[in-house]
Design an enzyme around this catalytic site. Structure first.
Site, PDB file in Angstrom:
ATOM      1  N   ASN A   1      30.569  23.317 -20.850  1.00 40.86           N
ATOM      2  CA  ASN A   1      29.604  23.927 -19.922  1.00 40.86           C
ATOM      3  C   ASN A   1      29.218  25.343 -20.339  1.00 40.86           C
ATOM      4  O   ASN A   1      29.423  26.316 -19.610  1.00 40.86           O
ATOM      5  CB  ASN A   1      30.118  23.899 -18.487  1.00 40.86           C
ATOM      6  CG  ASN A   1      31.443  24.608 -18.302  1.00 40.86           C
ATOM      7  OD1 ASN A   1      32.267  24.688 -19.224  1.00 40.86           O
ATOM      8  ND2 ASN A   1      31.679  25.141 -17.108  1.00 40.86           N
TER       9      ASN A   1
ATOM     10  N   LYS B   1      32.187  14.822 -20.679  1.00 40.84           N
ATOM     11  CA  LYS B   1      32.506  15.459 -19.399  1.00 40.84           C
ATOM     12  C   LYS B   1      31.386  15.254 -18.380  1.00 40.84           C
ATOM     13  O   LYS B   1      30.222  15.532 -18.659  1.00 40.84           O
ATOM     14  CB  LYS B   1      32.754  16.955 -19.592  1.00 40.84           C
ATOM     15  CG  LYS B   1      33.115  17.714 -18.316  1.00 40.84           C
ATOM     16  CD  LYS B   1      34.403  17.189 -17.688  1.00 40.84           C
ATOM     17  CE  LYS B   1      34.707  17.889 -16.362  1.00 40.84           C
ATOM     18  NZ  LYS B   1      35.352  19.181 -16.569  1.00 40.84           N
TER      19      LYS B   1
ATOM     20  N   HIS C   1      41.731  18.168 -13.061  1.00 41.94           N
ATOM     21  CA  HIS C   1      42.241  19.131 -12.081  1.00 41.94           C
ATOM     22  C   HIS C   1      42.342  18.548 -10.662  1.00 41.94           C
ATOM     23  O   HIS C   1      41.722  19.045  -9.724  1.00 41.94           O
ATOM     24  CB  HIS C   1      41.432  20.412 -12.078  1.00 41.94           C
ATOM     25  CG  HIS C   1      39.927  20.247 -12.131  1.00 41.94           C
ATOM     26  ND1 HIS C   1      39.220  19.405 -11.302  1.00 41.94           N
ATOM     27  CD2 HIS C   1      39.011  20.830 -12.923  1.00 41.94           C
ATOM     28  CE1 HIS C   1      37.929  19.491 -11.588  1.00 41.94           C
ATOM     29  NE2 HIS C   1      37.786  20.355 -12.572  1.00 41.94           N
TER      30      HIS C   1
ATOM     31  N   HIS D   1      38.459  26.206 -20.721  1.00 42.53           N
ATOM     32  CA  HIS D   1      37.174  26.881 -20.882  1.00 42.53           C
ATOM     33  C   HIS D   1      37.355  28.063 -21.823  1.00 42.53           C
ATOM     34  O   HIS D   1      38.172  28.952 -21.565  1.00 42.53           O
ATOM     35  CB  HIS D   1      36.652  27.375 -19.540  1.00 42.53           C
ATOM     36  CG  HIS D   1      36.361  26.271 -18.567  1.00 42.53           C
ATOM     37  ND1 HIS D   1      35.137  25.635 -18.505  1.00 42.53           N
ATOM     38  CD2 HIS D   1      37.148  25.688 -17.625  1.00 42.53           C
ATOM     39  CE1 HIS D   1      35.178  24.706 -17.556  1.00 42.53           C
ATOM     40  NE2 HIS D   1      36.387  24.713 -17.016  1.00 42.53           N
TER      41      HIS D   1
ATOM     42  N   HIS E   1      42.481  20.693 -20.696  1.00 44.19           N
ATOM     43  CA  HIS E   1      41.276  21.113 -19.950  1.00 44.19           C
ATOM     44  C   HIS E   1      41.176  22.634 -20.049  1.00 44.19           C
ATOM     45  O   HIS E   1      41.902  23.352 -19.379  1.00 44.19           O
ATOM     46  CB  HIS E   1      41.368  20.697 -18.478  1.00 44.19           C
ATOM     47  CG  HIS E   1      40.118  20.991 -17.704  1.00 44.19           C
ATOM     48  ND1 HIS E   1      39.486  20.036 -16.937  1.00 44.19           N
ATOM     49  CD2 HIS E   1      39.362  22.105 -17.571  1.00 44.19           C
ATOM     50  CE1 HIS E   1      38.413  20.559 -16.365  1.00 44.19           C
ATOM     51  NE2 HIS E   1      38.328  21.837 -16.746  1.00 44.19           N
TER      52      HIS E   1
ATOM     53  N   ASP F   1      42.609  24.292 -16.895  1.00 46.94           N
ATOM     54  CA  ASP F   1      41.300  24.667 -16.355  1.00 46.94           C
ATOM     55  C   ASP F   1      41.144  26.183 -16.363  1.00 46.94           C
ATOM     56  O   ASP F   1      40.446  26.752 -15.521  1.00 46.94           O
ATOM     57  CB  ASP F   1      41.092  24.103 -14.948  1.00 46.94           C
ATOM     58  CG  ASP F   1      39.633  24.186 -14.487  1.00 46.94           C
ATOM     59  OD1 ASP F   1      38.740  24.311 -15.344  1.00 46.94           O
ATOM     60  OD2 ASP F   1      39.396  24.149 -13.261  1.00 46.94           O
TER      61      ASP F   1
ATOM     62  N   HIS G   1      34.786  15.763 -13.221  1.00 44.18           N
ATOM     63  CA  HIS G   1      34.933  16.773 -12.175  1.00 44.18           C
ATOM     64  C   HIS G   1      34.699  16.024 -10.872  1.00 44.18           C
ATOM     65  O   HIS G   1      33.555  15.745 -10.493  1.00 44.18           O
ATOM     66  CB  HIS G   1      33.936  17.914 -12.348  1.00 44.18           C
ATOM     67  CG  HIS G   1      34.090  18.992 -11.315  1.00 44.18           C
ATOM     68  ND1 HIS G   1      34.574  20.241 -11.613  1.00 44.18           N
ATOM     69  CD2 HIS G   1      33.854  18.996  -9.982  1.00 44.18           C
ATOM     70  CE1 HIS G   1      34.622  20.973 -10.521  1.00 44.18           C
ATOM     71  NE2 HIS G   1      34.194  20.236  -9.507  1.00 44.18           N
TER      72      HIS G   1
END
Length: 350
Positions: free
Chosen positions: A41, A99, A174, A15, A13, A246, A136
């Site tokens: 995202n 996701k 998470h 970003h 996970h 995350d 999420h």
């Protein structure tokens, strides 16, 4: 124990952002991890296989010379995602999951799903082609307390979802509560990622001596009883729990503002943070499976064959690292760590 050598881990996970931000943070991940599930995202989000292919190309172009890293792509689920796009995603072989963000739940989630029931045809397609769903897991109902939103999501949405689609593989991303741990252990075809901050800190960290914005993430840190439940789950040897940082890069002025962004940046020193968490309960022998085995097994991918080494030594986390036109403050900035990853020669083959 003064050294710990384990199979090279993966981050399930992550970003990475895009553009100059991507170029700034990617080397931190590549140094430690062989692969990563990359969150979709962006602005605009990665909604189609074509979007994912283009983003993947930009990531590959940003990998430091001589290093090997595989980005594992995801699609951003919206109210308008089609079953046909799910089929294309599975056929692409580089899109590994879809996701789900509740609309408005976290950073760049404005395009997210307004009602999870609108996606039933997509979930049917995902179950049929065996493409995992990454959740999420929070409700966004303003009437639900911030610290109860994960539990409410399980009761309102996740339990009914799994009853309707029992063969759908799900990663509860998470996780932050004992409620989530208990659910994951009880459910079939459900696994979970756990971040370093949720293993190391409880919600007091956000408020010690004032507001500490670099400990603010979503889902937010919870009570100590929940942190202990997560630590027990991560170190239990259960294959249902695996590493997902995350790690979320935000510029310093985006965090230290009147309305600060949610996200902790841990990519710089993720494995050192996890090592400290596992050592705190005398479970370093369980770190390799959590970091390197259970994730690939769930995603039906081969385990890595390279290794990394962590040395027991004291060093200081930098106060900040360069990031686009600002700077980036890593988790535990300015504080000492007790494990450090050795420089590794992970050159490309051929």
């Amino acid at each position: 124990m003064q050294t710990l050598t384990i199979t090279r881990p993966d981050d399930w996970h992550l970003h990475l952002r895009d553009g100059e931000a991507l170029k700034a943070v990617l080397p931190h991940t590549v140094r430690q991890f062989a692969r990563a599930i990359v969150m979709p995202n962006l602005k605009p989000p990665v909604r189609t296989v074509a979007d994912a292919a283009a983003y993947r190309d930009r990531i590959l172009a940003a990998i430091p010379a001589g290093q090997r890293f595989e980005p594992l792509m995801t699609l951003y689920l919206t109210d308008n995602t089609t079953p046909q796009e799910i089929t294309r995603a599975k056929e692409s072989q580089f899109v590994k999951a879809v996701k789900y963000y509740p609309a408005g739940a976290t950073t760049n989630s404005d395009f997210g799903v307004t009602d999870i029931r609108k996606c039933n045809r997509v979930f049917e397609a995902m179950q049929e082609v065996d493409l995992p769903l990454l959740l999420h897991g929070e409700v966004t109902d303003q009437g639900v307390d911030m610290f109860d939103r994960e539990k409410a999501f399980i009761e309102r949405h996740l339990i009914p979802l799994k009853e309707q689609f029992p063969n759908l593989r799900v990663v509860f991303e998470h996780v932050t509560t004992s409620d989530a741990v208990q659910y994951v252990l009880s459910a079939n075809n459900v696994a979970a990622t756990i971040t370093p901050q949720h293993l190391l800190y409880n919600r007091n960290a956000i408020f010690q001596g004032g507001i500490r914005p670099h400990f603010y993430c979503l889902p937010v840190l919870k009570r100590e009883e929940h942190r202990l439940a997560l630590l027990q789950a991560a170190t239990s040897g259960s294959p249902k729990f695996f590493l997902g940082t995350d790690s979320a890069p935000h510029p310093r002025d985006g965090k230290e503002s009147s309305c600060g962004c949610a996200g902790c940046y841990s990519a710089l020193h993720a494995m050192e943070l996890y090592a400290e968490a596992f050592e705190s309960v005398d479970a370093l022998d369980k770190l390799e499976a959590f970091a390197s085995f259970y994730g690939p097994d769930f995603y039906q991918l081969p385990r890595n064959t390279e290794q990394i080494t962590l040395n027991k030594t004291t060093w200081r986390v930098p106060d900040e690292v360069p990031f686009t036109e600002s700077s980036l403050v890593p988790l535990r900035a300015g504080q000492e760590m007790t494990w450090q990853m050795a420089d590794a020669n992970l050159a490309k083959e051929g």
